[in-house]
Scaffold this motif. Structure first.
Motif, short mmCIF file in Angstrom:
data_model
loop_
_atom_site.label_atom_id
_atom_site.label_comp_id
_atom_site.label_asym_id
_atom_site.label_seq_id
_atom_site.Cartn_x
_atom_site.Cartn_y
_atom_site.Cartn_z
N ARG A 144 7.46 0.57 59.61
CA ARG A 144 6.76 0.91 61.12
C ARG A 144 5.94 -0.25 61.55
O ARG A 144 6.17 -0.47 62.85
CB ARG A 144 6.05 2.10 61.02
N LEU A 145 5.17 -0.75 60.66
CA LEU A 145 4.38 -1.69 61.24
C LEU A 145 5.40 -3.31 61.56
O LEU A 145 5.12 -3.87 62.49
CB LEU A 145 3.56 -2.42 60.16
N ALA A 146 6.37 -3.51 60.75
CA ALA A 146 7.24 -4.56 60.90
C ALA A 146 7.83 -4.58 62.30
O ALA A 146 8.15 -5.56 62.96
CB ALA A 146 8.20 -4.48 59.86
N THR A 147 8.23 -3.38 62.96
CA THR A 147 8.68 -3.15 64.17
C THR A 147 7.93 -3.91 65.51
O THR A 147 8.40 -4.14 66.36
CB THR A 147 9.01 -1.79 64.73
N GLY A 148 6.68 -4.03 65.05
CA GLY A 148 5.80 -4.61 66.17
C GLY A 148 5.18 -5.92 65.71
O GLY A 148 4.38 -6.59 66.59
N VAL A 149 5.85 -6.70 65.00
CA VAL A 149 5.42 -8.00 64.61
C VAL A 149 6.65 -9.02 64.77
O VAL A 149 7.66 -8.93 64.57
CB VAL A 149 4.97 -8.15 62.96
N THR A 150 6.18 -10.38 65.32
CA THR A 150 7.16 -11.32 65.18
C THR A 150 6.73 -12.37 64.51
O THR A 150 5.59 -12.85 64.43
CB THR A 150 7.29 -11.87 66.76
N ALA A 151 7.49 -12.86 63.36
CA ALA A 151 7.08 -14.02 62.57
C ALA A 151 7.68 -15.44 63.31
O ALA A 151 8.18 -15.25 64.17
CB ALA A 151 7.78 -13.76 61.10
N PHE A 152 6.83 -16.47 62.86
CA PHE A 152 7.31 -17.70 63.07
C PHE A 152 7.15 -18.91 62.42
O PHE A 152 6.27 -18.70 61.47
CB PHE A 152 6.69 -18.28 64.46
N ARG A 153 8.03 -19.86 62.35
CA ARG A 153 7.85 -21.04 61.58
C ARG A 153 7.59 -22.26 62.74
O ARG A 153 8.51 -22.52 63.60
CB ARG A 153 8.97 -21.51 60.87
N ALA A 154 6.65 -22.88 62.65
CA ALA A 154 6.11 -23.92 63.77
C ALA A 154 6.28 -25.33 63.09
O ALA A 154 5.48 -25.65 62.41
CB ALA A 154 4.92 -23.70 64.41
#
Length: 212
Positions: A152-162
């Motif tokens: 459920r938490l993961a559905t609200g998160v955007t990961a990124f590589r910069a």
């Protein structure tokens, strides 16, 4: 960061930048310009190449954060890291005609971000951050302890590589001070409880001393 162009205050090696990020991982992600300019405080992790240089920053954002939409439109951004810093008082010096100053360590990264909202990369990023921050703690917590709540938490998160396009680092730690003044400033910082800055100063000073 004007001091970033002064070679006296340059990092001694990639290790100084890595150390600063490890000890002060919380910074600002900045997308400036235009009506949708965004500024987000967040934790960041360093990705290094085989030579130890920071080639990318890893992190995550809440999907509801307007910064995500801005980065989809324009993936260029900057990360600003303010490390240990302290006011330097002339009251600690015999020569009270000197001006006050500020010693500090800071890094600016020019970045190009790639976003990913699939659950595996989100889990990988959050697990890596938790592992880094929980390291050495008694009864260290692990992401797996969330169980089914993680999905459920993961559905609200955007990961990124910069990807890091440019790095500008400043370590202004008394390199321009006379030896006598430097010693007095260290004593003043220690007495004021600014031991973190004082220890960075000692470390840089020791590395600049001629070997026997």
């Amino acid at each position: 960061m004007g001091h970033a162009r002064d070679s006296r205050y340059a990092p001694r090696s990639h290790d100084d930048v890595v150390r600063l990020l490890a000890t002060q991982p919380f910074g600002w992600l900045v997308s400036a310009g235009g009506p949708d300019a965004c500024f987000t405080p967040l934790p960041l992790r360093a990705e290094q190449d085989a030579d130890g240089q920071v080639i990318a920053l890893r992190g995550h954002l809440a999907r509801r954060n307007p910064h995500v939409a801005r980065l989809r439109r324009d993936p260029r951004a900057q990360a600003l890291i303010i490390g240990p810093h302290a006011y330097v008082s002339p009251s600690w010096l015999d020569d009270r005609t000197q001006a006050p100053s500020w010693n500090y360590a800071a890094v600016m990264f020019d970045l190009e971000l790639q976003l990913d909202e699939a659950e595996p990369p989100v889990r990988e990023e959050l697990d890596a951050l938790v592992t880094q921050m929980e390291d050495g703690r008694p009864k260290a917590w692990a992401l797996d302890e969330m169980g089914e709540r993680f999905a459920r938490l993961a559905t609200g998160v955007t990961a990124f590589r910069a990807q890091v396009l440019e790095t500008r680092a400043t370590f202004k730690l008394g390199q321009d001070e006379a030896r006598h003044d430097f010693a007095q400033l260290l004593a003043g910082l220690d007495a004021s409880g600014e031991d973190v800055v004082a220890n960075w100063m000692r470390d840089f000073a020791a590395s600049s001393e001629p070997s026997a």
